[in-house]
Enzyme design. Structure first.
Site, PDB file in Angstrom:
ATOM      1  N   PHE A 130      21.471  22.309 -16.969  1.00 40.17           N
ATOM      2  CA  PHE A 130      22.038  21.040 -16.485  1.00 40.17           C
ATOM      3  C   PHE A 130      23.375  20.808 -17.166  1.00 40.17           C
ATOM      4  O   PHE A 130      23.477  20.830 -18.390  1.00 40.17           O
ATOM      5  CB  PHE A 130      21.111  19.850 -16.763  1.00 40.17           C
ATOM      6  N   ASP A 217      27.197  24.007 -24.212  1.00 39.01           N
ATOM      7  CA  ASP A 217      27.009  22.619 -23.803  1.00 39.01           C
ATOM      8  C   ASP A 217      26.023  21.991 -24.792  1.00 39.01           C
ATOM      9  O   ASP A 217      24.813  22.169 -24.679  1.00 39.01           O
ATOM     10  CB  ASP A 217      26.475  22.566 -22.368  1.00 39.01           C
ATOM     11  N   LYS A 246      26.685  12.228 -25.006  1.00 36.94           N
ATOM     12  CA  LYS A 246      25.482  11.473 -25.340  1.00 36.94           C
ATOM     13  C   LYS A 246      25.509  10.725 -26.692  1.00 36.94           C
ATOM     14  O   LYS A 246      25.925   9.584 -26.728  1.00 36.94           O
ATOM     15  CB  LYS A 246      24.260  12.382 -25.218  1.00 36.94           C
TER      16      LYS A 246
HETATM   17  C1  LIG Z   1      23.380  14.647 -20.065  1.00 35.39           C
HETATM   18  C2  LIG Z   1      23.946  16.015 -20.000  1.00 35.39           C
HETATM   19  C3  LIG Z   1      25.145  16.291 -19.309  1.00 35.39           C
HETATM   20  C4  LIG Z   1      25.876  15.255 -18.487  1.00 35.39           C
HETATM   21  O1  LIG Z   1      26.342  14.188 -19.222  1.00 35.39           O
HETATM   22  P1  LIG Z   1      26.818  12.842 -18.461  1.00 35.39           P
HETATM   23  O2  LIG Z   1      27.344  11.986 -19.555  1.00 35.39           O
HETATM   24  O3  LIG Z   1      25.626  12.285 -17.768  1.00 35.39           O
HETATM   25  O4  LIG Z   1      27.882  13.256 -17.500  1.00 35.39           O
HETATM   26  C5  LIG Z   1      25.626  17.583 -19.355  1.00 35.39           C
HETATM   27  N1  LIG Z   1      24.991  18.557 -20.033  1.00 35.39           N
HETATM   28  C6  LIG Z   1      23.853  18.328 -20.719  1.00 35.39           C
HETATM   29  C7  LIG Z   1      23.205  19.437 -21.483  1.00 35.39           C
HETATM   30  C8  LIG Z   1      23.282  17.060 -20.714  1.00 35.39           C
HETATM   31  O5  LIG Z   1      22.130  16.843 -21.355  1.00 35.39           O
END
Ligand SMILES: *Cc1c(COP(=O)(O)O)cnc(C)c1O
Length: 396
Positions: A130, A217, A246
């Site tokens: 994700f 990420d 986050k």
């Molecule tokens: C939450 C998340 C995102 C996206 O972040 P947003 O602030 O919702 O755009 C991308 N990568 C990972 C691993 C995430 O947990």
């Protein structure tokens, strides 16, 4: 009474409305209290209404909220210094969300490829990953559910199974357009999937051989969540690019794309930007978060409390028929059942506990780093009861 009438229906939200919070505890509009084992999806690492964050935000709001990136921003420079100190990386671009941080990383990788005369720079991404909801990041995301209906998708991505270094090597053999690998150190949204201990090391090695960028990420795994400042520190490697969001602002929207000097050097004035990104308010929150994490040793606390929680959950649940796996890294934990358990979200809420269910069968826990031992015990007790009740019902 407020309702959802004018809210675009992108979320099937529960009917609870929270009014206030303190630490790991939330209070709803009826005065009922909840233990928050989700932290607003890994955002409020310091818990709710942390006094240091509240103070930093209100002091900054009384001075200056925003001036744009056309001028120097002191808080941005200070926050970049701190992030580089803790990560070993050299340069930071600030955004307002995780998806935007990943967009910056993807754009950087494409510039890096074009500089090497690769006309169709291509990034290897993983199954079940994700990376966000913008067009490029939903294309990078390994979930048809996230992509469906939004075709045409963006070009320049190829997919490999997660935790499979041979699959990545095979792509390398047949595709000379690869410029980067983009991967989560632990996959969060698809259900706390933890790769082999040396997976990142092997990816690092391959990226070095091929002159690819290793893009991590760490939007969910970063900022102490896994018991290190950043999850890659478990592997004693360094990525070329890392994205954060986050927990960086404890609830104030902020994201960051960090890079080594070598990788960052492809970015020149005019290549990328953001009106709000890295503004004085958001960076004041980020600074307060890092300063508090340092002074309260929250990274060590996350490691210890995570180990305690995992051990206790395994003791209660690992042997239970119907439980496939109980796993975790720091305060990122997953309990995978052999059957769907989506109803546990609202059953837990009813019991005063906030949890998430991923991929229908996996309970995901992301409690704040300030979680106490008593609160950890409460989580274990409530989860055990919820899971055993569910499994008994289904068996009957
Ligand atoms: C939450 C998340 C995102 C996206 O972040 P947003 O602030 O919702 O755009 C991308 N990568 C990972 C691993 C995430 O947990």
């Amino acid at each position: 009474m407020a309702n959802n009438e004018h809210i675009m229906s992108t979320y099937a939200s529960a009917s609870v409305t929270f009014e206030s919070g303190k630490g790991a505890v939330l209070t709803d509009t009826n005065g009922k209290e909840y233990l928050d084992a989700l932290s607003g999806i890994a955002v409020c690492g310091l818990g709710h209404a942390h006094p240091a964050v509240a103070k930093a935000i209100s002091e900054q709001a009384n001075k200056l909220l925003h001036t744009s990136n056309l001028y120097q921003i002191k808080n941005q420079q200070l926050l970049a210094d701190k992030l580089c100190e803790h990560s070993g990386l050299d340069r930071v671009f600030f955004s307002n969300s995780g998806a935007e941080a990943n967009e910056a990383a993807i754009k950087l990788a494409r510039l890096y490829g074009h500089k090497k005369n690769i006309d169709v720079p291509t990034i290897i991404v993983m199954e079940n990953s994700f990376h966000g909801r913008t067009m490029a990041t939903l294309t990078a995301t390994g979930s048809r559910k996230v992509q469906a209906g939004f075709e045409p998708l963006v070009q320049g991505f190829v997919r490999a199974p997660y935790n499979d270094i041979e699959a990545v090597k095979n792509i390398a053999k047949n595709n000379s357009n690869i410029v980067a690998v983009m991967v989560e150190p632990v996959q969060g949204e698809s259900g706390v999937r933890i790769p082999d201990a040396d997976y990142l090391n092997k990816l690092r090695e391959l990226c070095d051989q091929k002159d690819w960028l290793l893009i991590l990420d760490e939007i969910q795994t970063g900022m102490g969540r896994t018991g290190e400042w950043f999850a890659f520190q478990h592997n004693k490697i360094k990525p070329d690019v890392m994205t954060l969001a986050k927990a960086l602002g404890n609830g104030v929207p902020i994201g960051a794309c960090l890079a080594t000097e070598k990788a960052a050097s492809v970015m020149k004035p005019g290549n990328h930007g953001s009106t709000f990104g890295g503004n004085p308010l958001a960076c004041a929150a980020g600074l307060a978060v890092i300063n508090t994490m340092e002074s309260e040793q929250l990274v060590n606390k996350a490691r210890d409390m995570g180990a305690y929680l995992l051990n206790a959950l395994q003791k209660e649940l690992s042997h239970v028929e119907g439980v496939r796996d109980v796993r975790g890294l720091g305060l990122m934990l997953g309990i995978e059942l052999k059957q769907p358990c989506t109803e546990l979200f609202s059953q837990a809420l009813e019991q005063g506990l906030l949890i998430a269910i991923q991929s229908e069968t996996i309970i995901r826990l992301l409690p704040p780093l300030i979680l106490s031992k008593e609160q950890a015990d409460t989580i274990v007790q409530k989860i055990t009861l919820l899971v055993t009740n569910l499994l008994q019902q289904k068996a009957a």
